[in-house]
Design an enzyme around this catalytic site. Structure first.
Site, PDB file in Angstrom:
ATOM      1  NE  ARG A 626      -3.647   2.083   2.791  1.00  0.00           N
ATOM      2  CZ  ARG A 626      -4.277   2.397   3.917  1.00  0.00           C
ATOM      3  NH1 ARG A 626      -3.911   1.797   5.048  1.00  0.00           N
ATOM      4  NH2 ARG A 626      -5.247   3.284   3.926  1.00  0.00           N
ATOM      5  CG  ASN A 629       2.612  11.384  -0.878  1.00  0.00           C
ATOM      6  OD1 ASN A 629       2.755  11.507  -2.090  1.00  0.00           O
ATOM      7  ND2 ASN A 629       2.398  12.423  -0.083  1.00  0.00           N
ATOM      8  CE  LYS A 699       4.825  -6.543   0.234  1.00  0.00           C
ATOM      9  NZ  LYS A 699       4.840  -7.456  -0.943  1.00  0.00           N
ATOM     10  N   GLY A 702      12.442   2.331  -1.220  1.00  0.00           N
ATOM     11  CA  GLY A 702      13.645   3.115  -1.460  1.00  0.00           C
ATOM     12  C   GLY A 702      14.650   2.441  -2.368  1.00  0.00           C
ATOM     13  CD  GLU A 703      17.778  -0.284   0.083  1.00  0.00           C
ATOM     14  OE1 GLU A 703      18.965  -0.563   0.258  1.00  0.00           O
ATOM     15  OE2 GLU A 703      16.903  -0.516   0.918  1.00  0.00           O
TER      16      GLU A 703
END
Length: 737
Positions: A626, A629, A699, A702-703
Site C-alpha cells: 500500500r 503517498n 512495504k 527506497g531500493e
C-alpha cells in the site's frame, strides 16, 4: 479522510526551497571551529614520522591531532566495531598502521576552514610502505568464505546439481560489477559540541540512534550522555547508515580544542573513508529444457572487502528466492584488498546480483529461441523456493503483464540488430525482473494533541529526502482524525522515541505502524476524556460511538452532537493528551517470505558507428504493498531507476593499481547521469494488499527501483547490437572492442 495514499505535497518542501532547512553542517554554534582531515597517500604500511611543527604555528590553528598525540580510547577505539550498520572498524588515530589510500591520519582544527586547509597542507608524513594488495584478479586465489550473507548462510544448496534432467540449453558465464562510490549532494558532515561530559552531535546520518550508541561505546560514555540531531539529510543511500571515523574524530577534536568543531568531508574524501559498493565477479550457470523449464542454477559470487573488516555484497540472495528451480547452489566468497571498507549502497546485493542473474536469463532465452518474459513466467515461483514459505503478497505476474503492454513488448522484433530508428540508430529492447526484501524493525513514536487543536507527533527516524516527514504526517493525521495541516511530525533527534536505521527500505514499514499506534492511542484518550466530561455534548456516549473527523469529535449515531478536539482539553486546563507506543514485527517471517516485486522494460538507441548508447525510455511496474503517498513514491522509484541507469552506463571508481588511490575521486571524473542522459520514465504501482507485513500493509520502496535496471539496459544493448557486455558499466570501448 482519505489522507493515506493521497499525493500530498512535501510538508518540508517550503523549508528546502527557501533554504531554511538546516542540515548538519548548517548549525552555527557559538565559538565554532573548523576541522579538516589529513588522509594517507599510500595504500599500505605505517607512519614512520609526522612533522606537524609548521602547521601548529600557522595562524588560527588550535589543534593538530595525530596518532602520536590523540587521546587514547577504550579498546583502542574498537569498542563498537563489528556491529553494522552503525558500528564499524574505524581509523581513530590509535595506531600508525595504514590500510588504504585516503585513510584518515590526522585532524587539523583552526578558526576558519581556510586556515585549517592551509595548515593541513603543511603536514609532512613519512611512511614505511608495504606492497599493497590491489589487483582483484591476483587476489582471487586467496578468497575465503565469510561467516554469513546478511543473516543467511554464505552458501546454499537444494536438489541435485549433478542431475542433467533433460537440459537442452546451458549458460555458463561470468559477469562483473565495478567499485562504485556514493556521491550524495550533501557530503558527510558532523558538528560536535561538548557541555561538560555531555556531547551533542549534529550529524549527517541515516541512523541517529545508531550514532549515539556507537559514539558512546567508542568514547566510553553512556548513551544518555550523547545526543544526535539530524532533521534533514541531503541524500544517504546507505553510506550514511554507518558511523564512520570522521564522526568520532570530530567529537575527539571538539573535546581537545575546548570548542564546538565542524568537520565536513571534502568530495575526494568521499572515496574510501565512508565506503561504497565493492567490486564483484559473479559466475552464473543455468540449464533448461527446451520449453524453458530451468533444471539447475548456480550463482557463485566473489566480492572484495578491506583488510580492516569483512563486508559482503550478498549478490546471490535474490537468486535463492526468485525462480522455481529444483536444483540450485549459491555461494559467496570474499577477498581482501587495500581499500576502504565497502558498505551498503542502494540495494546492496540485489542491485549487483540482479545484473548477473537477469542477464544470464536473457542469454538463456536467446539460446532457447524463447521470449524473455515467457521464460520468466515458465519458472515463476508461487512460493519462496529457498525458504519453502508462501509470499506475504506477490503481484509479479501482473507487473510483467502491465509493463509489457505499456511498453509495446509484443511489437518487438527479437532478432539482434533488427530494429533501427529513421536516422539509422540501432534500437534495442530488454527487460528484467526486480525484487527487494520487505524489511521491518521495531520502532516507537509519541503523539500529543495540543490545546490549540493541533497535534505533535515524534519519532527518532530520519528523512533522507525521501518524504518521511510527509508520509508520517499523513499516517498520523489519518489516525488522529485531523487535517494534515494540523499535524506536525518531527524526527531526527535521539531525544525522540527510538526508531531504526533508515536503510533496507524499512522506514515506512517500521515507523508508520508506531506512528499510527501512538496517534490512535492519543485519539482514544481524547475520546475518553470527552465522554467522561459532563460539560461535553458527548458526555456518556460509548467511546466506540465517538469518531474524530476533520478536527471534530462527534457521535457516529448522531453527528449533530460534536465539539472541536480542543474543547475537552481546554476544559481540563489545557493539559495536552499524549500517548507513546511501540510497534514491532511478530512471528510473521516464520510464516511468510516478504518481498516486493516488479518488472522493468528498457529501450536504448545505439549509434552503429560510434557506439554511443542512449537510454530512450524505461517502463516499469511494481507491486510494493500500500502506498502512503503516490507523489513521493513515484519520486522514490524514479530516483532508483535513474541510479540503475547510472550503474549501467556511467559509474566506476577507478582504482589505481600502483598507489591504491581512486583516480577519478571527484564529480568531474566520476560520472553520474545528468538530465540529458535520462529518457522517458513511465512508472505504475499496482494496487496490492499485504495483510501480513504490518497493520498498514506498507512495504518500503527506497531500493527496489534500482534493482534490475542495469540488466534491462544491458539486455537492450545486446538486442540492439548483438554484442553481449557482461562487465559494467556499458561503455563505448567495450561495445566497439
Amino acid at each position: 479522510m482519505n489522507v493515506i495514499g493521497a499525493p500530498l505535497d512535501r510538508t518540508d518542501g517550503a523549508l528546502k526551497v527557501t533554504g531554511r532547512a538546516r542540515y548538519a553542517a548548517d548549525n552555527p554554534l557559538p565559538g565554532l571551529l573548523h576541522a579538516v582531515l589529513v588522509t594517507s597517500t599510500v595504500a599500505s604500511g605505517d607512519i614512520a614520522s609526522m612533522d606537524i611543527a609548521v602547521a601548529e604555528r600557522m595562524p588560527g590553528v588550535r589543534k593538530v591531532m595525530t596518532p602520536f598525540n590523540a587521546p587514547r580510547l577504550p579498546q583502542a577505539g574498537k569498542a563498537a566495531a563489528g556491529t553494522p550498520p552503525a558500528g564499524r572498524v574505524l581509523n581513530l588515530l590509535q595506531d600508525t598502521e595504514v590500510h588504504y589510500n585516503n585513510q584518515p591520519l590526522a585532524v587539523v582544527v583552526a578558526d576558519t576552514l581556510e586556515q585549517a586547509r592551509d595548515a593541513a597542507a603543511h603536514i609532512v608524513i613519512r611512511y614505511r610502505t608495504k606492497t599493497p594488495v590491489l589487483d582483484f584478479a591476483a587476489a582471487r586465489a586467496s578468497a575465503y568464505k565469510p561467516k554469513e550473507a546478511k543473516d543467511e548462510p554464505a552458501d546454499s544448496s537444494r536438489g541435485d546439481m549433478s542431475s542433467t534432467d533433460g537440459a537442452a540449453a546451458r549458460i555458463d558465464t561470468t559477469y562483473s560489477t565495478p567499485l562504485e562510490t556514493h556521491n550524495p549532494m550533501e557530503p558527510h558532515a558532523t558538528v560536535a559540541a561538548w557541555q561538560g561530559d555531555m556531547l551533542t552531535l549534529y550529524d549527517a546520518t541515516q541512523y541517529v540512534s545508531g550514532v549515539r550508541k556507537t559514539v558512546a561505546q567508542t568514547l566510553g560514555l553512556q548513551p544518555s550522555q550523547v545526543r544526535v540531531v539530524c532533521p534533514f539529510v541531503g541524500g544517504g543511500f546507505g553510506c550514511k547508515g554507518s558511523t564512520w571515523s570522521h564522526v568520532v574524530l570530530a567529537a575527539m577534536a571538539a573535546r581537545e580544542a575546548g570548542h564546538p568543531v565542524k568537520l565536513v568531508l571534502e568530495r575526494p574524501q568521499m572515496f574510501g573513508p565512508v565506503g561504497g559498493r565493492p567490486r564483484t565477479e559473479q559466475h552464473v550457470v543455468l540449464a533448461a529444457r527446451a520449453d524453458g523449464t530451468l533444471t539447475s542454477m548456480r550463482h557463485e559470487v566473489t566480492a572484495c572487502t578491506s583488510f580492516m573488516e569483512d563486508w559482503l555484497e550478498p549478490c546471490a540472495l535474490l537468486t535463492r528466492m526468485l525462480y522455481a528451480v529444483p536444483n540450485q547452489q549459491t555461494s559467496h566468497r570474499l577477498l581482501k584488498l587495500n581499500i576502504g571498507t565497502p558498505t551498503f549502497m542502494r540495494a546492496p546485493g540485489e542491485a549487483s546480483g540482479s545484473f548477473a542473474l537477469e542477464c544470464a536469463l536473457d542469454e538463456l532465452a536467446y539460446k532457447l529461441g524463447m521470449d524473455p518474459v515467457a521464460l520468466r513466467l515458465r519458472n515463476y515461483a508461487d512460493t519462496d523456493p529457498g525458504k519453502g514459505l508462501p509470499f506475504s503478497s506477490k503481484s509479479l505476474r501482473e507487473c510483467y503483464r502491465d509493463a509489457a503492454a505499456r511498453f509495446g513488448w509484443a511489437q518487438r522484433n527479437p532478432a539482434p540488430r533488427s530494429m533501427r530508428t529513421s536516422d539509422g540508430r540501432l534500437v534495442g529492447m530488454g527487460m528484467a525482473t526486480t525484487t527487494y526484501p520487505a524489511n521491518r524493525s521495531a520502532a516507537s513514536a509519541l503523539a500529543r494533541i495540543l490545546p490549540d487543536g493541533t497535534a505533535l507527533v515524534q519519532s527518532g527516524s530520519q528523512d533522507l529526502g525521501t518524504g518521511t516527514f510527509t508520509v508520517m504526517t499523513q499516517v498520523a493525521a489519518d489516525a488522529l482524525g485531523l487535517p494534515p495541516d494540523k499535524v506536525r511530525f518531527e524526527l531526527g533527534d535521539t531525544n525522540f522515541p527510538e526508531a531504526p536505521v533508515s536503510g533496507g527500505s524499512q522506514s515506512v514499514t517500521s515507523v508508520a505502524p508506531a506512528v499510527q499506534a501512538a496517534s490512535m492511542a492519543a485519539r482514544l484518550a481524547l475520546v475518553k476524556l470527552a465522554v467522561t466530561d459532563a460539560a461535553s455534548p458527548l458526555s456518556g456516549a460509548p467511546p466506540e460511538d465517538v469518531d474524530v473527523v476533520d478536527g471534530w469529535l462527534q457521535r457516529r449515531s448522531d453527528p449533530s452532537r460534536r465539539e472541536p478536539v480542543a474543547a475537552p482539553i481546554a476544559r481540563r486546563g489545557g493539559q495536552p493528551v499524549e500517548a507513546r507506543m511501540s510497534a514491532r514485527p511478530g512471528d510473521e517471517r516464520k510464516k511468510f517470505s516478504m518481498h516486493s516485486f516488479g518488472a522493468v522494460f528498457a529501450e536504448v538507441h545505439v549509434d552503429p558507428d560510434l557506439g554511443e548508447i542512449r537510454m530512450q525510455r524505461i517502463v516499469a511496474s511494481y507491486g510494493v504493498g500500500r502506498l502512503l503517498n503516490r507523489k513521493t513514491a513515484h519520486s522514490q522509484l524514479m530516483g532508483g531507476i535513474v541510479w540503475g541507469l547510472s550503474m549501467a552506463l556511467h559509474e566506476q571508481a577507478e582504482l589505481d593499481l600502483v598507489s591504491g588511490r581512486i583516480a577519478n575521486g571527484n564529480l568531474a571524473e566520476y560520472h553520474v547521469p545528468v538530465n540529458a542522459d535520462v529518457g522517458a520514465i513511465d512508472i505504475v504501482v499496482l494496487d496490492e494488499d499485504d495483510p501480513h507485513i504490518n497493520a498498514l500493509g506498507t512495504k518500503g520502496i527506497g531500493e527496489i527501483g534500482i534493482v534490475g535496471v542495469a540488466a534491462a539496459l544491458a539486455n537492450a544493448v545486446y538486442h540492439a547490437t548483438g554484442k553481449r557486455i557482461r562487465d559494467l558499466p556499458l561503455t563505448v570501448d567495450k561495445l566497439l572492442a
